[in-house]
Design an enzyme around this catalytic site. Sequence first.
Site, PDB file in Angstrom:
ATOM      1  N   TYR A 160     -10.931   3.027  -5.431  1.00 45.58           N
ATOM      2  CA  TYR A 160     -10.521   4.339  -5.204  1.00 45.58           C
ATOM      3  C   TYR A 160     -11.101   5.261  -6.349  1.00 45.58           C
ATOM      4  O   TYR A 160     -10.468   6.179  -7.012  1.00 45.58           O
ATOM      5  CB  TYR A 160      -8.824   4.400  -5.326  1.00 45.58           C
ATOM      6  CG  TYR A 160      -8.301   3.707  -3.999  1.00 45.58           C
ATOM      7  CD1 TYR A 160      -8.290   4.491  -2.736  1.00 45.58           C
ATOM      8  CD2 TYR A 160      -7.847   2.528  -4.180  1.00 45.58           C
ATOM      9  CE1 TYR A 160      -7.662   3.639  -1.703  1.00 45.58           C
ATOM     10  CE2 TYR A 160      -7.311   1.889  -2.847  1.00 45.58           C
ATOM     11  CZ  TYR A 160      -7.172   2.582  -1.802  1.00 45.58           C
ATOM     12  OH  TYR A 160      -6.804   1.898  -0.606  1.00 45.58           O
ATOM     13  N   ARG A 214     -11.545   2.831  11.723  1.00 42.98           N
ATOM     14  CA  ARG A 214     -13.014   2.693  10.574  1.00 42.98           C
ATOM     15  C   ARG A 214     -12.957   1.216  10.508  1.00 42.98           C
ATOM     16  O   ARG A 214     -12.332   0.472  10.218  1.00 42.98           O
ATOM     17  CB  ARG A 214     -12.353   3.494   9.291  1.00 42.98           C
ATOM     18  CG  ARG A 214     -13.504   3.507   8.417  1.00 42.98           C
ATOM     19  CD  ARG A 214     -13.334   3.919   6.948  1.00 42.98           C
ATOM     20  NE  ARG A 214     -13.073   2.350   6.309  1.00 42.98           N
ATOM     21  CZ  ARG A 214     -11.993   2.201   5.815  1.00 42.98           C
ATOM     22  NH1 ARG A 214     -10.945   3.112   5.480  1.00 42.98           N
ATOM     23  NH2 ARG A 214     -11.848   1.039   5.149  1.00 42.98           N
ATOM     24  N   ASP A 228     -15.333  -1.914   9.097  1.00 46.13           N
ATOM     25  CA  ASP A 228     -16.170  -2.393   7.998  1.00 46.13           C
ATOM     26  C   ASP A 228     -17.173  -3.493   8.427  1.00 46.13           C
ATOM     27  O   ASP A 228     -16.759  -4.286   9.239  1.00 46.13           O
ATOM     28  CB  ASP A 228     -15.180  -2.888   6.721  1.00 46.13           C
ATOM     29  CG  ASP A 228     -14.326  -1.937   6.439  1.00 46.13           C
ATOM     30  OD1 ASP A 228     -14.586  -0.885   6.524  1.00 46.13           O
ATOM     31  OD2 ASP A 228     -13.131  -2.192   5.815  1.00 46.13           O
ATOM     32  N   SER A 246      -6.323  -3.159   2.151  1.00 47.92           N
ATOM     33  CA  SER A 246      -6.600  -2.377   0.943  1.00 47.92           C
ATOM     34  C   SER A 246      -7.169  -3.554  -0.298  1.00 47.92           C
ATOM     35  O   SER A 246      -6.776  -3.479  -1.335  1.00 47.92           O
ATOM     36  CB  SER A 246      -5.592  -1.570   0.294  1.00 47.92           C
ATOM     37  OG  SER A 246      -5.750  -0.419   0.949  1.00 47.92           O
ATOM     38  N   GLU A 285       0.811  -1.361   0.057  1.00 50.97           N
ATOM     39  CA  GLU A 285       0.102  -0.084  -0.081  1.00 50.97           C
ATOM     40  C   GLU A 285       1.002   1.247  -0.097  1.00 50.97           C
ATOM     41  O   GLU A 285       0.443   2.294   0.203  1.00 50.97           O
ATOM     42  CB  GLU A 285      -0.995   0.095   1.244  1.00 50.97           C
ATOM     43  CG  GLU A 285      -2.015  -1.193   1.223  1.00 50.97           C
ATOM     44  CD  GLU A 285      -2.586  -1.231   2.304  1.00 50.97           C
ATOM     45  OE1 GLU A 285      -3.707  -0.458   2.740  1.00 50.97           O
ATOM     46  OE2 GLU A 285      -2.273  -2.333   3.409  1.00 50.97           O
ATOM     47  N   GLU A 295     -13.498  -6.340   9.871  1.00 47.67           N
ATOM     48  CA  GLU A 295     -12.428  -5.845   9.992  1.00 47.67           C
ATOM     49  C   GLU A 295     -12.274  -4.195  10.339  1.00 47.67           C
ATOM     50  O   GLU A 295     -13.226  -3.384  10.376  1.00 47.67           O
ATOM     51  CB  GLU A 295     -11.233  -5.990   8.900  1.00 47.67           C
ATOM     52  CG  GLU A 295     -11.280  -4.990   7.769  1.00 47.67           C
ATOM     53  CD  GLU A 295     -10.396  -5.122   6.700  1.00 47.67           C
ATOM     54  OE1 GLU A 295      -9.545  -6.271   6.829  1.00 47.67           O
ATOM     55  OE2 GLU A 295     -10.295  -4.164   5.889  1.00 47.67           O
ATOM     56  N   GLY A 320      -7.436   5.426   5.674  1.00 47.79           N
ATOM     57  CA  GLY A 320      -6.743   5.991   4.537  1.00 47.79           C
ATOM     58  C   GLY A 320      -7.200   7.471   4.522  1.00 47.79           C
ATOM     59  O   GLY A 320      -8.334   7.812   4.952  1.00 47.79           O
ATOM     60  N   ASN A 359      -9.789  -0.902  10.524  1.00 46.24           N
ATOM     61  CA  ASN A 359      -8.621  -0.106  10.182  1.00 46.24           C
ATOM     62  C   ASN A 359      -8.105   0.556  11.162  1.00 46.24           C
ATOM     63  O   ASN A 359      -8.646   1.675  11.210  1.00 46.24           O
ATOM     64  CB  ASN A 359      -8.664   0.343   8.696  1.00 46.24           C
ATOM     65  CG  ASN A 359      -8.965  -0.423   7.752  1.00 46.24           C
ATOM     66  OD1 ASN A 359      -8.367  -0.820   7.161  1.00 46.24           O
ATOM     67  ND2 ASN A 359     -10.490  -0.514   7.522  1.00 46.24           N
TER      68      ASN A 359
END
Length: 342
Positions: free
Chosen positions: A247, A286, A288, A176, A44, A300, A306, A302
Site C-alpha cells: 500500500y 483482477r 495476478d 492481501s 482486511e 490468484e 481493492g 480477486n
Amino acid sequence: MSRAQWINNIRACDRVRHKGDAIMQSSQRADMHIAVLAGGMSAEREISFSSGKNAVNALKQAGFGSVEMLDPADDGFIDAMRAGSFDVAFIALHGTGGEDGMIQHLMEYLGIPYTGSDAVSSVCGADKELSKVLYERAGIPIAAGVTVHRGEQVDAEAVFEQLDGALFVKPAINGSSYGVTKVTKSDELAGAIARALEYSDKALVETCLEGTEITVGVFGDEDLQALPIVEICTPDTVDFYDLSVKYIVSDDIHRIPARLPEDVYARAQELACRAHRALGCSGFSRSDFIVTADGPVILETNTIPGMTDTSLFPDEVLHAGMEFSDVCARLVEMAIERHERR
C-alpha cells in the site's frame, strides 16, 4: 504495449461509457439510494473501509442522489438493509465475509441487487485450491503445489523434494498477503503453514516462480475487456510483494503499463479474461500472474479488487482512459441488469 493496442483499449472504454450513459441517465441516478458495504470482520477490515470511502465519493461524483456506507459487522445491519429501501448494494468488502460469497448470499435473500460476482463465483475465487482446478480446466497455467488441511501432518522434506526449490505458503482462503511466507528451508515449513492456518482452514504450498510479477484488471460483463497491466517491482529490501510495500504509492513499485513484449502482454490480458470467465465472475476482477520464461502463470483472482488510494484496479482504470466514477456507476448499472435477469 503498442500504440494500436492503447487506442483499441481507449475505444473499448468509450463504448462502455456510452453504453452506461444510455442505460441510466443522470436524472435516474439522482433518484437512486446506494448502500456501500465496507468494513466487515475480516483481517482486511481497514482496507475495506478505505475502498468503501473511495466508492462513496466516486458514486456521489457520478450523480447518485443518496449514497450511504454501512458496515456488515454492526449490530442491526440486516434490519438497516431491509428498512433502507436501497436500490443497489455496492460491495467493497475484502476477504472473509466479502469475497467468499457470504454477503452475496445475504443480498440475494434480501432481494437487493449487488455489484460484482455472485455467491457461487465468489466462493470459487476465494478458495485458491478450487480456483486452481478451474484455471487448469480452462487451460490457464498454474504453479505446482500441494494443499495442507488443518490437523494434517506434513513431511517437509518430501514437499521440498516434490516442489523443488523455494516455496510460498499462503492461506487457501484469504487475500492481501496476510499469512503469506516465503520458505527456503524445510525446517521453516511447519511454522509457515501454522501462520497460514491462522487465516484459513487450509494452506497452499506452491513453488516459488521466478519472473516478473504483474496484475491484470478485467472490467465488464458481455463486453469484457482487460485493462492496462501493472508490473510489480518488489524492492530488494523485502522477499516478496508483502503488506510492508503493498500500500505504498510509488512508480518504483507499480509500473503501468508493464514492460513486457507485446505478445506476452496480450497473452496475459487474454488469460486474465479467461480466468474471469472460468470463475464465472461479473463486473470486474483482477488476476495476478508471474511472467516466467515460459509465459504468464496465474497466482490468484480477486473478485472484489481493492479500491483504495493505492490499489491497483483504480490505477488501471485511469490509465485505460476512464474515470473511476464512471466505472463505479457502470458496476451499479450492471448489478441492476443482472438482478433483472435472475
